[in-house]
Design a protein around this motif. Structure first.
Motif, PDB file in Angstrom:
ATOM      1  N   LEU A   8       1.014  -1.251   0.266  1.00  0.00           N
ATOM      2  CA  LEU A   8      -0.067  -0.038   0.030  1.00  0.00           C
ATOM      3  C   LEU A   8       0.570   1.094  -0.081  1.00  0.00           C
ATOM      4  O   LEU A   8       1.840   1.211   0.703  1.00  0.00           O
ATOM      5  CB  LEU A   8      -0.903   0.017   1.158  1.00  0.00           C
ATOM      6  CG  LEU A   8      -2.043  -0.948   0.907  1.00  0.00           C
ATOM      7  CD1 LEU A   8      -2.442  -0.883   2.480  1.00  0.00           C
ATOM      8  CD2 LEU A   8      -3.216  -1.194   0.085  1.00  0.00           C
ATOM      9  N   ALA A  16      -7.567   1.435   1.908  1.00  0.00           N
ATOM     10  CA  ALA A  16      -7.386   0.125   3.237  1.00  0.00           C
ATOM     11  C   ALA A  16      -8.795  -0.210   3.786  1.00  0.00           C
ATOM     12  O   ALA A  16      -8.781  -1.305   3.102  1.00  0.00           O
ATOM     13  CB  ALA A  16      -6.443  -0.479   3.755  1.00  0.00           C
ATOM     14  N   THR A  19     -11.200  -0.586   0.588  1.00  0.00           N
ATOM     15  CA  THR A  19     -10.908  -2.238  -0.285  1.00  0.00           C
ATOM     16  C   THR A  19     -11.635  -3.346   0.775  1.00  0.00           C
ATOM     17  O   THR A  19     -12.672  -4.072   0.509  1.00  0.00           O
ATOM     18  CB  THR A  19      -9.778  -2.944   0.171  1.00  0.00           C
ATOM     19  OG1 THR A  19      -9.461  -1.467  -0.913  1.00  0.00           O
ATOM     20  CG2 THR A  19      -9.353  -4.492  -1.008  1.00  0.00           C
ATOM     21  N   LYS A  20     -11.699  -3.043   1.960  1.00  0.00           N
ATOM     22  CA  LYS A  20     -12.673  -4.295   3.447  1.00  0.00           C
ATOM     23  C   LYS A  20     -13.352  -3.804   3.161  1.00  0.00           C
ATOM     24  O   LYS A  20     -14.425  -4.912   3.043  1.00  0.00           O
ATOM     25  CB  LYS A  20     -11.186  -3.589   4.728  1.00  0.00           C
ATOM     26  CG  LYS A  20     -10.341  -4.145   5.355  1.00  0.00           C
ATOM     27  CD  LYS A  20      -9.862  -3.280   6.743  1.00  0.00           C
ATOM     28  CE  LYS A  20      -8.153  -3.839   6.639  1.00  0.00           C
ATOM     29  NZ  LYS A  20      -7.622  -3.406   7.794  1.00  0.00           N
ATOM     30  N   GLU A  52      -7.505   2.325  -3.422  1.00  0.00           N
ATOM     31  CA  GLU A  52      -7.442   1.324  -2.262  1.00  0.00           C
ATOM     32  C   GLU A  52      -5.978   0.888  -2.489  1.00  0.00           C
ATOM     33  O   GLU A  52      -5.747   1.032  -1.796  1.00  0.00           O
ATOM     34  CB  GLU A  52      -7.959   0.387  -3.413  1.00  0.00           C
ATOM     35  CG  GLU A  52     -10.589   0.273  -3.032  1.00  0.00           C
ATOM     36  CD  GLU A  52     -10.541  -1.060  -3.406  1.00  0.00           C
ATOM     37  OE1 GLU A  52     -10.059  -1.771  -3.633  1.00  0.00           O
ATOM     38  OE2 GLU A  52     -11.609  -0.730  -3.631  1.00  0.00           O
TER      39      GLU A  52
END
Length: 81
Positions: A8, A16, A19-20, A52
């Motif tokens: 990242l 992040a 994305t989750k 992301e």
């Protein structure tokens, strides 16, 4: 789903978590990009991938629209999940 090849970046704080949250909602990047476009946020698949991956800055409009799509508060995107 392809695994992340690069670590990242450090251009934004929400990538992040986006994305989750997207994966928890069983949504592809393409589906999220389309949903964002339908709410007036001009983004494409490549830009979302970079967001992301935290290799590009997230705009205030993008933060707002992502939070709206997932029915969460904008500041929730900044919290550790």
């Amino acid at each position: 789903m392809k695994p992340r090849l690069k670590p990242l970046g450090d251009k934004n704080m929400i990538g992040a978590n986006v994305t989750k949250i997207r994966k928890l909602n069983h949504m592809s990047q393409k589906e999220l990009a389309i949903s964002m476009q339908l709410l007036g946020c001009d983004i494409n698949y490549t830009s979302l991938s970079k967001l992301e991956g935290q290799t590009r800055i997230a705009t205030d409009r993008e933060v707002y629209v992502i939070a709206k799509i997932f029915d969460i508060r904008s500041d929730d995107l900044f919290k550790e999940l």
